[in-house]
Design a protein around this motif. Structure first.
Motif, PDB file in Angstrom:
ATOM      1  N   THR A   4       0.841  -1.139   0.268  1.00 14.21           N
ATOM      2  CA  THR A   4       0.085   0.302   0.000  1.00 14.21           C
ATOM      3  C   THR A   4       1.174   1.378   0.233  1.00 14.21           C
ATOM      4  O   THR A   4       2.426   1.026   0.026  1.00 14.21           O
ATOM      5  CB  THR A   4      -0.722   0.746   1.180  1.00 14.21           C
ATOM      6  OG1 THR A   4       0.089   0.040   2.338  1.00 14.21           O
ATOM      7  CG2 THR A   4      -1.818  -1.096   1.426  1.00 14.21           C
ATOM      8  N   ALA A  11      -3.007  -9.117   4.572  1.00 17.64           N
ATOM      9  CA  ALA A  11      -4.014  -9.237   4.545  1.00 17.64           C
ATOM     10  C   ALA A  11      -4.115 -10.376   3.770  1.00 17.64           C
ATOM     11  O   ALA A  11      -3.288 -11.247   4.025  1.00 17.64           O
ATOM     12  CB  ALA A  11      -3.983  -7.981   3.046  1.00 17.64           C
ATOM     13  N   THR A  13      -7.638 -12.049   1.138  1.00 16.93           N
ATOM     14  CA  THR A  13      -7.627 -12.234  -0.323  1.00 16.93           C
ATOM     15  C   THR A  13      -7.936 -13.373  -0.525  1.00 16.93           C
ATOM     16  O   THR A  13      -7.389 -14.741  -0.203  1.00 16.93           O
ATOM     17  CB  THR A  13      -7.033 -11.736  -1.036  1.00 16.93           C
ATOM     18  OG1 THR A  13      -7.432 -11.278  -2.069  1.00 16.93           O
ATOM     19  CG2 THR A  13      -4.773 -11.898  -1.057  1.00 16.93           C
ATOM     20  N   THR A  70     -10.239  -8.704  -0.683  1.00 16.57           N
ATOM     21  CA  THR A  70      -9.040  -8.773   0.076  1.00 16.57           C
ATOM     22  C   THR A  70     -10.044  -7.979   1.363  1.00 16.57           C
ATOM     23  O   THR A  70     -10.540  -6.601   1.384  1.00 16.57           O
ATOM     24  CB  THR A  70      -8.438  -7.492  -0.598  1.00 16.57           C
ATOM     25  OG1 THR A  70      -7.699  -8.239  -1.844  1.00 16.57           O
ATOM     26  CG2 THR A  70      -7.189  -7.189   0.393  1.00 16.57           C
ATOM     27  N   THR A  72      -6.897  -6.261   4.683  1.00 17.38           N
ATOM     28  CA  THR A  72      -6.313  -5.519   4.580  1.00 17.38           C
ATOM     29  C   THR A  72      -6.329  -5.054   6.410  1.00 17.38           C
ATOM     30  O   THR A  72      -6.753  -4.295   6.172  1.00 17.38           O
ATOM     31  CB  THR A  72      -5.478  -4.447   3.933  1.00 17.38           C
ATOM     32  OG1 THR A  72      -5.761  -5.027   1.996  1.00 17.38           O
ATOM     33  CG2 THR A  72      -4.145  -4.447   4.374  1.00 17.38           C
ATOM     34  N   ARG A  73      -5.126  -5.688   6.787  1.00 22.59           N
ATOM     35  CA  ARG A  73      -4.853  -4.728   8.267  1.00 22.59           C
ATOM     36  C   ARG A  73      -4.298  -2.959   8.016  1.00 22.59           C
ATOM     37  O   ARG A  73      -2.955  -3.316   7.446  1.00 22.59           O
ATOM     38  CB  ARG A  73      -4.461  -5.326   9.799  1.00 22.59           C
ATOM     39  CG  ARG A  73      -4.285  -5.155  10.671  1.00 22.59           C
ATOM     40  CD  ARG A  73      -3.917  -5.988  11.788  1.00 22.59           C
ATOM     41  NE  ARG A  73      -3.678  -5.547  13.236  1.00 22.59           N
ATOM     42  CZ  ARG A  73      -2.905  -5.741  13.737  1.00 22.59           C
ATOM     43  NH1 ARG A  73      -2.811  -6.688  14.215  1.00 22.59           N
ATOM     44  NH2 ARG A  73      -3.384  -5.417  15.405  1.00 22.59           N
ATOM     45  N   ILE A  79      -8.850  -1.562   9.785  1.00 21.37           N
ATOM     46  CA  ILE A  79      -8.930  -2.314   8.615  1.00 21.37           C
ATOM     47  C   ILE A  79      -9.473  -2.359   7.422  1.00 21.37           C
ATOM     48  O   ILE A  79      -9.788  -1.335   7.143  1.00 21.37           O
ATOM     49  CB  ILE A  79      -9.461  -4.068   8.818  1.00 21.37           C
ATOM     50  CG1 ILE A  79     -10.894  -3.851   9.098  1.00 21.37           C
ATOM     51  CG2 ILE A  79      -8.568  -5.004   9.431  1.00 21.37           C
ATOM     52  CD1 ILE A  79     -11.803  -4.514   7.963  1.00 21.37           C
TER      53      ILE A  79
END
Length: 140
Positions: A4, A11, A13, A70, A72-73, A79
């Motif tokens: 990112t 993450a 997914t 997905t 994602t933290r 999140i």
């Protein structure tokens, strides 16, 4: 790990068929990720957000047989949930009347994300995402 703008983030997914039955699988993916990360306090909101985003993709993305989900933290207690589909049409929030059975999904996403959601155009379609959870402010 997902790359990112803030660097690599953990993450989960999964690619799922673009069918209504995939909504439950997406909810389980989010539930599992949040349990592993110890973020159970945002599970209900995050599961509802992924349900709404995936339902929109199933109903309105007229291209492709699959979607990509997905979670994602982003940091402590925060999140991002995203759904990628092959349609380039952006979702449009609607004002559903009291007697209408649909049309409230993006309003729910807006409320649960505190307005932190959006659409990223992709060469082959789009990514619709929403951020859930409290932002941790340093020093508090």
């Amino acid at each position: 790990m997902i790359e990112t703008g803030a660097g690599r983030m953990p993450a989960y997914t999964e690619t799922l068929p673009r069918v209504v039955g995939s909504v439950q699988r997406a909810r389980r993916l989010v539930h599992l990720a949040l349990e592993v990360w110890g973020l159970v306090d945002v599970q209900v909101d995050a599961e509802l957000v992924v349900s709404e985003l995936l339902t929109n993709a199933v109903l309105h993305a007229c291209r492709g047989d699959s979607v990509r989900v997905t979670v994602t933290r982003l940091g402590e207690g925060r999140i991002r949930v995203a759904v990628v589909d092959l349609s380039k049409d952006k979702p449009v929030p609607r004002d559903a009347g009291g007697d209408q059975e649909s049309g409230r999904g993006l309003g729910i996403v807006e409320a649960l994300s505190g307005g932190q959601w959006g659409v990223d155009p992709l060469p082959w379609g789009k990514r619709v995402w929403a951020t859930v959870g409290a932002e941790v402010v340093p020093g508090e």
